[in-house]
Design a protein around this motif. Structure first.
Motif, PDB file in Angstrom:
ATOM      1  N   GLN A 101       1.964  58.212  37.468  1.00  0.00           N
ATOM      2  CA  GLN A 101       1.050  59.687  37.509  1.00  0.00           C
ATOM      3  C   GLN A 101       1.683  59.923  38.111  1.00  0.00           C
ATOM      4  O   GLN A 101       1.732  60.009  39.818  1.00  0.00           O
ATOM      5  N   LEU A 103       0.270  63.681  40.972  1.00  0.00           N
ATOM      6  CA  LEU A 103      -1.171  63.834  41.786  1.00  0.00           C
ATOM      7  C   LEU A 103      -1.058  65.317  41.719  1.00  0.00           C
ATOM      8  O   LEU A 103       0.044  65.963  42.085  1.00  0.00           O
ATOM      9  N   PHE A 273      -3.908  65.414  36.371  1.00  0.00           N
ATOM     10  CA  PHE A 273      -2.372  64.801  36.898  1.00  0.00           C
ATOM     11  C   PHE A 273      -1.590  65.139  35.402  1.00  0.00           C
ATOM     12  O   PHE A 273      -1.622  65.717  34.777  1.00  0.00           O
TER      13      PHE A 273
END
Length: 328
Positions: A101, A103, A273
């Motif tokens: 993911q 950030l 995310f």
């Protein structure tokens, strides 16, 4: 049932039992983030897709993951972009094969109420905690750089997330740059000063990646591709309808059970995310330029005194073949 049928049934049972017993045990490292992968993990979909008997090991920081990868203790793991740059600069035999993911607000710099910190400049002279070597540490240094503050102007304390939470409650620290779910916990008595989304805009992008030992990847190409495909499918389930992932929904309840995060907070955590479809990751924006991101991150970390050297070329630490196979 005839005697012949009985013998066939017994043979099949023996074969299936033996196959299960012979399944390779693979330990996979992760951070335990409240993300869609936790649903697939709970349902055993990664084991089914790869044929592995997976033991999931939760790590508190990227430095712990690096040590485990370097020793050969684990072959596949989640790793933040900052420790990834550290590991590759040190020559650890690993390859980034997909993003976990990107950030954003999932990692933030929080100032404790009563610490007399209202701006980034107010951090001078304060006690600031962060897991050193993590993406949060990289973002913190970016925030300080943006504010024109030298790290020596404050007391930097190296703490894992659980220690940050405890120190916060005791009033032993003034601020912290940390990820979820500790971030939400300390926000109850703190104020957000900056997020990783903002530090990315200031020139310090961060993400979590999935990495694999290079030799292991070569020997288990199909299984690693199946792992990547399953991860992508887990994220796609969320991306198809994020609004449906409410606190009462089955996926969020599963994530809460797996991670210990508050179900009421998980929808907001997920919004912090950015989950990038694997097909998009294969383009120039992400995996295509990942080696440049590693190099730039490593250069900054060297200037900050975190590492001693920067490699000339990081392209050998990126594997796009796995993602390509997973999307076919």
């Amino acid at each position: 049932m005839t005697r012949t049928t009985t013998r066939v049934a017994l043979a099949l049972t023996t074969f299936l039992t033996a196959g299960s017993a012979l399944a390779e045990t693979v330990t996979i490292g992760h951070f335990g983030n409240p993300t869609p992968m936790q649903v697939a993990l709970a349902e055993g979909r990664f084991d089914e897709a790869t044929g592995w008997d997976i033991e999931w090991r939760k790590f508190g920081s990227g430095s712990e993951v690096i040590a485990a990868m370097a020793s050969g203790d684990i072959k596949l793991a989640e790793l933040g972009s900052s420790p990834l740059a550290i590991a590759t600069s040190q020559g650890v035999e690993l390859e980034m094969f997909m993003l976990a993911q990107v950030l954003g607000s999932a990692e933030s710099l929080i100032a404790r109420d009563g610490a007399e910190i209202e701006t980034l400049e107010d951090l001078a002279g304060k006690r600031v905690a962060v897991p050193v070597g993590s993406t949060a540490h990289f973002s913190l240094m970016g925030a300080l750089d943006h504010a024109g503050i030298d790290a020596s102007d404050l007391t930097l304390l190296n703490m894992p997330p659980d220690q940050i939470a405890a120190a916060w409650e005791q009033g032993a620290i003034d601020a912290a740059f940390i990820w979820q779910p500790v971030q939400n916990q300390i926000l109850e008595t703190g104020t957000r000063l900056a997020t990783s989304a903002e530090t990315a805009e200031w020139g310090f992008p961060t993400f979590d990646a999935w990495v694999v030992n290079a030799e292991f990847a070569a020997e288990n190409a199909e299984a690693v591709a199946a792992f990547a495909k399953t991860m992508d499918e887990a994220n796609a389930a969320y991306l198809a309808d994020p609004a449906a992932w409410t606190a009462e929904s089955a996926p969020v309840q599963t994530i809460a059970a797996e991670t210990g995060a508050d179900a009421a907070q998980i929808p907001t955590i997920l919004e912090g995310f950015t989950f990038v479809p694997l097909s998009e990751q294969l383009g120039e924006t992400w995996l295509g330029s990942a080696h440049e991101t590693m190099r730039d991150t490593a250069a900054f970390l060297k200037d900050a005194g975190r590492i001693d050297q920067v490699a000339e070329d990081y392209s050998g630490f990126v594997n796009t073949e796995i993602g390509t196979a997973a999307t076919q």
